[in-house]
Each structure stands twice: as C-alpha cells, then as structure tokens.
Write a protein that holds these residues in place. Structure first.
Motif, PDB file in Angstrom:
ATOM      1  N   UNK A 261     -31.927  -3.673 -19.958  1.00 20.49           N
ATOM      2  CA  UNK A 261     -30.601  -3.112 -19.670  1.00 20.49           C
ATOM      3  C   UNK A 261     -30.128  -3.429 -18.256  1.00 20.49           C
ATOM      4  N   UNK A 262     -31.064  -3.468 -17.338  1.00 23.00           N
ATOM      5  CA  UNK A 262     -30.803  -3.811 -15.952  1.00 23.00           C
ATOM      6  C   UNK A 262     -29.721  -2.998 -15.236  1.00 23.00           C
TER       7      UNK A 262
ATOM      8  N   UNK B 293     -28.105  -1.399 -11.998  1.00 20.52           N
ATOM      9  CA  UNK B 293     -28.171  -1.948 -10.631  1.00 20.52           C
ATOM     10  C   UNK B 293     -29.070  -1.118  -9.724  1.00 20.52           C
ATOM     11  N   UNK B 294     -29.175   0.151 -10.017  1.00 20.76           N
ATOM     12  CA  UNK B 294     -30.145   0.962  -9.269  1.00 20.76           C
ATOM     13  C   UNK B 294     -31.453   0.931 -10.053  1.00 20.76           C
ATOM     14  N   UNK B 295     -32.535   0.568  -9.388  1.00 18.69           N
ATOM     15  CA  UNK B 295     -33.828   0.621 -10.068  1.00 18.69           C
ATOM     16  C   UNK B 295     -34.221   2.089 -10.250  1.00 18.69           C
TER      17      UNK B 295
ATOM     18  N   UNK C 194     -26.640   8.573 -10.411  1.00 16.73           N
ATOM     19  CA  UNK C 194     -27.472   7.634 -11.164  1.00 16.73           C
ATOM     20  C   UNK C 194     -26.761   6.292 -11.249  1.00 16.73           C
ATOM     21  N   UNK C 195     -27.453   5.256 -10.823  1.00 16.53           N
ATOM     22  CA  UNK C 195     -26.847   3.927 -10.767  1.00 16.53           C
ATOM     23  C   UNK C 195     -26.944   3.129 -12.040  1.00 16.53           C
ATOM     24  N   UNK C 196     -26.483   3.714 -13.128  1.00 19.00           N
ATOM     25  CA  UNK C 196     -26.427   2.991 -14.401  1.00 19.00           C
ATOM     26  C   UNK C 196     -27.609   3.317 -15.289  1.00 19.00           C
TER      27      UNK C 196
ATOM     28  N   UNK D 122     -37.376  -4.341  -7.560  1.00 14.75           N
ATOM     29  CA  UNK D 122     -36.717  -5.054  -8.655  1.00 14.75           C
ATOM     30  C   UNK D 122     -37.705  -5.833  -9.512  1.00 14.75           C
TER      31      UNK D 122
ATOM     32  N   UNK E  64     -32.145  -5.113  -4.857  1.00 18.26           N
ATOM     33  CA  UNK E  64     -33.156  -6.097  -5.285  1.00 18.26           C
ATOM     34  C   UNK E  64     -34.104  -6.529  -4.170  1.00 18.26           C
TER      35      UNK E  64
ATOM     36  N   UNK F 254     -20.807   3.353 -11.941  1.00 19.56           N
ATOM     37  CA  UNK F 254     -21.939   4.129 -11.421  1.00 19.56           C
ATOM     38  C   UNK F 254     -21.935   4.207  -9.902  1.00 19.56           C
TER      39      UNK F 254
ATOM     40  N   UNK G 266     -23.187   2.227  -7.658  1.00 22.87           N
ATOM     41  CA  UNK G 266     -24.336   1.740  -6.886  1.00 22.87           C
ATOM     42  C   UNK G 266     -24.039   0.416  -6.184  1.00 22.87           C
TER      43      UNK G 266
ATOM     44  N   UNK H   1     -23.177  -4.302 -12.922  1.00 21.65           N
ATOM     45  CA  UNK H   1     -23.568  -4.265 -14.335  1.00 21.65           C
ATOM     46  C   UNK H   1     -22.599  -3.447 -15.167  1.00 21.65           C
TER      47      UNK H   1
END
Lengths: 765, 161
Positions: free
Chosen positions: A192-193, A195-197, A245-247, A279, B39, B98, B100, B134
C-alpha cells in the motif's frame, strides 16, 4: 425561521487542513517521552532457514544499548497473532510475534535491540551474530502448491485455505454455452505504501498496570483486545491512542509483530519504547498484497448473454496468515460475480503460503485482482463472439430491477457468506462514462498508429464493497460553551474523517459546523468501537453519529423542558436552542452543567456496493514499450455524496494509485526469497509528471437503502478497474501484433516484450 | 560541534553529532517536527526545506553543512495565524489528504514559485515530480499551485515596482 443545514452534499473545506498546512500535525514520530528507549528490529536476512544461534553479546556490549530481546525472552509458548477473519483451516499458519526455531521470510523479526537512541539501536543491528541455516525457499506458485518445500511441518501443506464461490448450476451453464473463453492472468505483488512509515510509542505504568500505545490506526479497538489477550491483561488495562496518521490504504494499523514486541519491551523494562520504521524495513515488513493468478473460463450464449463462470484463483499470501490475510482471497472469489449478471458460478480460490512477506489488504483487496481477470475475459469473449465489447458489457450489467442482487456466497465463511448488491443500475454509470469520456469521438484512434505511437481504448466496470460491519459507535456531549463534543469509534487515516463526520453531526443537530468538536480513533473515548477499514467510516461512523445526534436532541429537549417546567413535546429545537411557544428559550450552553450526553450506535452487517465504469485512452511507444495515459475517465455512483471535495480526492487518488499497480509497482524476490526492492527508487509509485489526465465524475442516483445516510463506501472504487481498463486498452492499441496482456504490471519492458513476441508470432505464420 | 543557522527568521545554535542530518536536527534539536522524514534515501521529498532560497532534501544534508545558512521550514511559511495564498489554495482544492508529504510539497512549491512566479504548469509538474504523494494523485496539488501562482506574480511585480 427554521434553518436546515446542508453541510452534507457541500464541498466543505477540511477542518484537518489548517494544522497540516502549517506543520502542526502530530504524527507518532513527533512524540517524545523523557527517558524513552528506541527499538530496532533484527530481521531475517534470508527467506527460509533454521535459526541455530543468535549471539547478542557484542550488541549488548555496544555503548548505549540497553537490552536485546529474542524469542528466548518470551515466557512459555510464543504467542501468535489472532485472525480478524478466522476460518477452520488457517490456525496453524498464524504469525508468531517473533521468529523462533525457523525464519520464513526475509525481514521476519528475530530480535529487538533497545538503546538510548534510534541511531545506536540501528548501529548495533550489525553486531548481532545470526547463525541461520538457510533452507530452499518456496517462492513461485508451482513450488509452493506442490509442497516441494513445506513452510509448516504441521499440517505439512502450503495450502492454507481453499475458498469456494458457488451460484447456480455451472456445469449445465457450460453445457448450454455457444461460446466459451478461458484465460490465465496474474497481478503482481505490491504494497500500500503510505508516505508515513509505521511507528509506535508504548508506555507502561507499573503503578496502575496500564499499557498505552500511541500510533493507532485503522483498528484501535480490535488491536487493544488483541494486545490485552496476548499480554494476559484485561482489556481495560490497554489503551490505543491515535495521533495523525500518514495514510493507511489497508496495510497500516493491522496488528503486526512489532506492535506486541514494542509493548512487551515497555512492560518488561518500565520504559517508554519508541519505534519508527525505516523505509527499507517497511518494504519487507508491512503487509504485501495483490500477488494473484487465475485460470478462469466464461460461458456465453451466442447473443452475448453471460451464462456461467468457473475456474481457479491462486493467491500467494506470504509466510503466515495475518489478521486480514484471507480478505483478498475471499474477495477475489466473491467480487468476480459482479458487476455482470452471471447466473452460474463455481470458483475455487486457493490461498497458499510462501517464503515472502505475509500479505494483507491493499485498497480494493481482491477486487482489483478479480476485476482485472474478468475484464480481460470480457474483451476476449467479445472478440470470440464477434460482438462489440461495449455492447457485450452493457447487455450483462446488473440493472435496478434486479436489486438487491446476490453475489456468489463464499465458503468457508466467517458469518458473512451471503451478500447482496444494495442498489443501482450499472448501465447508468456505464452510459455516462462513455459520454463523459467521448468514446464515440475517440473510437477513430483505437488501434491506430499516430505519430509513431499505437493508440488504444479500454473499458472496465467494477463494484466496490463498503460499509463493513458489524457496528460503530459515537457519543455526544453538550459542552459548557454550547458546542458539542462528538466522540467517534471510527479512526482517521488521512481521509478527512473529522470533516465528514462533523458535516454529518452538524446537519443532524442542525447547528453550525463550527460548534462541533470531533474526537476519534482512541480507545479512551468510547468503551467499544471499530475503526476505519473496508470503506466504512463515513457510512458506519456517520450513521452512528446520526443516532447519537437524535438521542442528544431528545435528551436536550427533556432537560430544557424540565427547566421551563413544560412538557418536552411543547418545545422545538432550532440552532441549538429549545424554544417554547410563549417565547421562552433554553440554549445548549445553559444545560451543559446537567451533563447532557447521548450514545449512538449503528449495527449493520450488510455492505454497501458502489459501482462504476472507467474508460481509458492511451498510446504505446513501440520502441520503448512506454505507455502514456492520454485520458482516463471514471464514473461511479456512491449512493449519496457527503462531501464532493473529499470524495473527488478519494477517487482521483485511487485511480492514480491504480496506475502504479498497472504500470510500475512490483515487489520482486529472487529464488532464495530475498526481497530485491529496498527503497522508493526501486518501488516505483506514480510521480507528478506521470498521470495528469484523470477525470472523475461521481453520481448519487441510487441511494443505499440500508443506512440512514443513503451513502455507500467510496474510498476504494477508483483503483479497482484500472488494471482491466489499461490492459484492455494496451491490447486494443497493439492489435496489429496480436498482443493480449495477461500479466501485470505493464511496465515498459513487459510491453516491449509483448510487441516483440507478437512480431515473432506474426513472422512465423 | 556548534552549528548556527537562522531558521524561520530565528537564530539558533545547536550541537548536532557529526553524522546528524539536517532533518533530524530540525526535528529533534530545534523541535520543528513539521519537517517529515519519509524515506531517508532522498527519494520521497517529504523532508524538503528551503536552504538559502533553494529547496533541499534535509535528509541528504548534514546539520553541520547548514552552518551559517538561512533556512525556512513549513512552520515558517505563514508567520501568523493566517494561511498564505499557497496554503489557502491547497485547502480550497483539496491538495492534501493525510498531510504527511504536504510540508515537503509546500516547501518545493514555495521555492519554485518564489524563484519562478511565471512557471508553467509543465514546469511545476516537472519540479514537483521530486515529491512523492500517495493520497492525492497530484492533480489537486497542481491545481493548487496554479491557483497560488498569481499571488507570487503579484509579489514579484510589487517587488519590482
């Protein structure tokens, strides 16, 4: 005069945006606790092997390293992560919270280093000496399904489950068919990736024996229960706290091994423990998805009427069955029974384990895969029948008269085998899509070589299941300043939940949206809640909010009536003020001290079914295999549009993610089970220059009859039909070479090879 | 090691370890957590900040290299409670979900439109291709940038006048 709010249906700008645009969002990586330790995970460097020894002595001697945990530090049997969707055969395949004895995928956690800084913890990873005897890996379907390499001695088979989707008499349907078409297709492994891990911060309070976990997303209440069970604690001793939450996109927020291990360390050492995934480990550790193949056959009568579908699906679910690992498998089997009317179906969906990262869901799980399979077959069927592909589809799309339309039940089931499409006429979106896209005008380009590129048109239709059951909760309280606090069991994953639920609350309470304060996602707000998955937050959370609002207004009326010494029926409420006929009135803030509150709830197992059609015009460069998307149009019907701005954003974003699926993203493994993708430089998600031409139109012609909003889940639909539409258009563009794409993604290399293969085949005839 | 720089108009002196990236320094030592790390490989662009007028990936730059620099982070884009035209355009056009990647995206676009207020849509897309998002599919980000461009042009004109 009575004002009726119309926030619902209006493009209300998001309440979340102000903080995000100013850098004031607070994500889990922004949290710091005094004296916190940092965790880093030692992960398996091989796909399959026997752990002979883990020597931690050098790491423990590393300055700043506080502790190292391995399976040996867990007392008793290593706990396994429970399933969200259990079935009778998957028990032995559950993931242990840390590897012991064997490692089964590249990236599997084998130890945790705890140190005074993240840098030291990561440095010390290199000091752990792992003695692992490597075993042959099971990577491809043939090896896995033949049980040549078995991952689990008990039960000794790599087949975790076979799901069956059955409807009607399929043998009779094929016996009666004039034309059949059969194909083998595959979609590639993806993730799904967001952007926030991922990240977690766990705190243990030894005084009250209470665990608090920050970094919740998607399923805070399920994860709390899971954590409490695994830790042997009562549920009330655990809280999950959601920050920004980043996604999510299906992968983030499931219960992973790291959830347990970080919390376990916090409890063991009485220290706040923080872990922020990097990442590279994200790519090896978060749920993968989409690795599916099929061998499926369709039966038609000669007028193009679909009579039946049969065949097999094969889904590589990775090394273990994770909490939602079976969802894509069962979905693929079920969703192929729509949007076309197929009276007889027998599909077997085989879930097999392999030495790869365990799979879970990714936006449109199983639906993207299934849609790609059936849409390719529809085009092949049209060619075989000598029919126009549009006419073939239109003839078979489900109509309003057939609602509720039953999809094929899927067994084994976790109680949700039967399901019906709830409302709609799928031909309406289809026709609208052709019109918006301008198919008739663009048809002249189809299959033509223009300025060195082959142009093609493609079409695909879809259904999207949403509003996953069983329930959602909400609570409302009148605050001292006359505003209303709304506590929602739904969680935010970046989709604009605060705005959408505020709109619904403001309309239901008939007050200004500025007076709504929305709190969500944390287990501290409500006793019970569910979360955000399966495109459910708007429908389920919104319906619970409506219920709470109705009850809050009743409670307010009673309180105001007692103050005015009247009967509640003598009052009307306008804009947060209870008014009597004699002119006296009581506003919200005057009764705040009476603690006016209400609990709302919505229970519903029936999913909603959004649906739609997409059409694409693309051009293929035969020299490089590069595909340029010239126009992509999608028309969907979502029952009722709550916020056109955020809906449009969901659909557009989902379509562009779909282009990543169709053209570039792929998690590649070598034969030993090593993941060859280690950064975003090799996992190619779309960038700004790639796909500028996406046109999304959403309709609300057929409200859902099964919830008070009439809305349907709509966050996933955009991605579902992209693969089928694109592959069909590439086939249409490259018809001169007889190209029929069957494997995704259609990256330049694969398209170029298809052209070369086509040329060779033509030359040899 | 003592490192001094100006960030968002404020002079700061920090003591980063030699290997600390500017991103980590801003987040951990200056406590400006609006700069996000997506990243640590220099690919995603979430950590983009503006260093001496240029958009830079703060994960690919050491804190020590910022000695003497003037830096703008997302927290410095709007100095008071008001949003800038760029931020307002993002809100209006739903240019973020989101949130981010958003700080990096805004820094990239602010640097670009400050330097090139007449940047074409193609140019904007090209420069933005170094920032991964994303959620949005980029289309509303481009719409936001195009809408905000006029304000940067006004600013450039009034600076000339």
């Amino acid at each position: 005069m009575r004002t009726v709010n119309t926030y619902i249906g209006s493009p209300v700008e998001r309440v979340e945006d102000y903080r995000f645009l100013r850098g004031e969002g607070q994500y889990v990586g922004d949290l710091v606790r005094e004296g916190q330790w940092h965790a880093a995970f030692v992960r398996s460097p091989v796909g399959h092997g026997v752990i002979r020894n883990i020597d931690c002595s050098a790491a423990l001697a590393w300055p700043g390293v506080k502790a190292v945990l391995t399976a040996a530090d867990i007392e008793g049997e290593i706990p396994k992560i429970p399933f969200r969707r259990p079935n009778p055969t998957i028990g032995p395949y559950a993931q242990p919270i840390i590897a012991s004895g064997k490692v089964r995928y590249f990236g599997e956690p084998v130890a945790v280093i705890l140190a005074e800084s993240a840098e030291i913890a990561e440095d010390a990873l290199a000091a752990i000496v792992l003695d692992i005897e490597q075993l042959p890996a099971a990577i491809d379907r043939q090896t896995c399904m033949s049980d040549k390499v078995v991952l689990f001695d008990h039960p000794g088979s790599n087949i975790a489950t076979v799901f069956h989707a059955n409807k009607g008499e399929v043998d009779a349907a094929f016996a009666a068919a004039d034309v059949t078409v059969r194909g083998q297709f595959s979609t590639q492994r993806q993730t799904a990736l967001p952007m926030e891990t991922r990240g977690l911060l766990a705190e243990w309070d030894p005084k009250s024996n209470h665990l608090t976990v920050y970094g919740a997303a998607k399923l805070p209440f399920f994860n709390r229960k899971t954590m409490a069970d695994l830790m042997g604690l009562p549920e009330t001793a655990v809280d999950y706290i959601e920050v920004d939450v980043g996604g999510g996109f299906g992968a983030r927020g499931e219960f992973y091994p790291e959830d347990f291990l970080v919390a376990f360390a916090a409890r063991k050492f009485h220290k706040p423990i923080r872990w922020i995934e990097d990442r590279r480990e994200h790519l090896t550790a978060i749920g993968h998805s989409r690795e599916a193949e099929c061998d499926v056959e369709l039966a038609f009568s000669k007028d193009g009427t679909l009579l039946g579908m049969r065949g097999d699906l094969f889904v590589n679910v990775g090394a273990y069955v994770r909490p939602n690992g079976m969802t894509p498998v069962r979905n693929a089997a079920q969703f192929m029974s729509g949007p076309y009317r197929i009276p007889a179906i027998h599909l077997q969906a085989h879930a097999y384990v392999s030495n790869k990262t365990p799979a879970g869901t990714y936006r449109g799980p199983g639906r993207y895969e299934g849609s790609f399979f059936i849409e390719r077959l529809m085009d092949l069927g049209a060619a075989r029948l000598g029919m126009d592909r549009l006419a073939l589809r239109r003839r078979n799309l489900v109509t309003d008269a057939e609602m509720p339309y039953p999809l094929a039940p899927v067994l084994p089931s976790d109680g949700r085998a039967e399901t019906n499409c709830d409302s709609g006429d799928y031909r309406v979106c289809f026709d609208k899509c052709l019109e918006e896209f301008g198919w008739a005008q663009k048809a002249e380009f189809d299959g033509k070589l223009i300025d060195g590129r082959y142009h093609g048109l493609g079409i695909a239709c879809f259904i999207e299941g949403g509003a996953s059951g069983p329930s959602e909760t909400a609570r409302m309280e009148i605050e001292a300043d006359g505003s209303v606090a709304v506590y929602a069991g739904s969680s935010a994953i970046g989709q604009g939940l605060e705005t959408v639920l505020s709109q619904i609350a403001a309309d239901a309470l008939e007050i200004s949206i500025d007076r709504i304060k929305l709190y969500h996602g944390s287990t501290t707000y409500l006793k019970e809640g569910w979360g955000s998955y399966g495109s459910r937050a708007t429908v389920m959370g919104g319906s619970a909010v409506i219920d709470a609002a109705t009850k809050l207004l009743e409670a307010f009326k009673v309180a105001a009536a007692s103050r005015l010494k009247l009967d509640p029926s003598e009052l009307t409420i306008v804009d947060g003020v209870a008014r009597a006929k004699d002119g006296r009135s009581v506003p919200f803030d005057e009764v705040a001290s009476m603690e006016i509150k209400a609990d709302g709830r919505f229970d519903n197992w029936k999913p909603t079914y959004s649906y739609g059609t997409s059409a694409v015009h693309l051009a293929v460069d035969p020299g490089t295999g590069h595909v340029d998307v010239i126009d992509y149009t999608i028309v969907d019907d979502v029952g009722r549009i709550i916020n056109p701005l955020t809906l449009h954003g969901q659909v557009t974003g989902a379509v562009v993610q779909g282009f990543g699926s169709a053209f570039s993203e792929e998690l590649v493994y070598d034969a030993d089970g090593t993941l060859l993708v280690g950064s975003l430089a090799d996992y190619l998600i779309p960038v700004a220059t790639d796909y500028p031409h996406v046109h999304c139109v959403s309709m609300e012609s057929f409200p859902s009859p099964i919830n008070p909003l009439g809305a349907k889940g709509a966050g996933e639909g955009g991605i579902i039909s992209v693969g089928g539409a694109v592959a069909n258009a590439v086939a249409s563009a490259l018809r001169d070479f007889g190209v029929q794409p069957s494997r995704m993604p259609l990256n330049p290399q694969r398209v170029w090879e298809l052209i070369q293969d086509g040329k060779k085949a033509l030359a040899s005839t | 090691m003592s490192v001094q720089f100006v960030v968002n108009g404020r002079k700061v002196e920090v003591d980063p370890p030699a290997r600390m990236t500017l991103a980590d320094c801003l987040r951990q030592q200056v406590k400006l957590t609006g700069t996000h790390v997506g990243c640590e490989h220099g690919v995603c662009g979430a950590c983009t900040v503006i260093v001496d007028g240029e958009a830079m990936r703060s994960c690919l730059m050491l804190a020590a290299q910022a000695d003497g620099a003037t830096i703008m982070t997302i927290e410095g884009l709007s100095s008071d409670a008001e949003l800038t035209p760029l931020q307002l355009a993002f809100k209006k056009n739903h240019g973020l979900q989101c949130g981010f990647c958003t700080p990096g995206v805004l820094m990239t676009l602010h640097a670009l439109l400050t330097q090139e207020p007449y940047a074409s849509e193609e140019r904007i897309r090209d420069v933005l291709s170094g920032n991964l998002c994303r959620c949005t599919g980029y289309i509303p980000i481009i719409e936001s940038a195009l809408e905000a461009r006029a304000a940067y042009q006004d600013q450039a004109r009034s600076a000339q006048a």
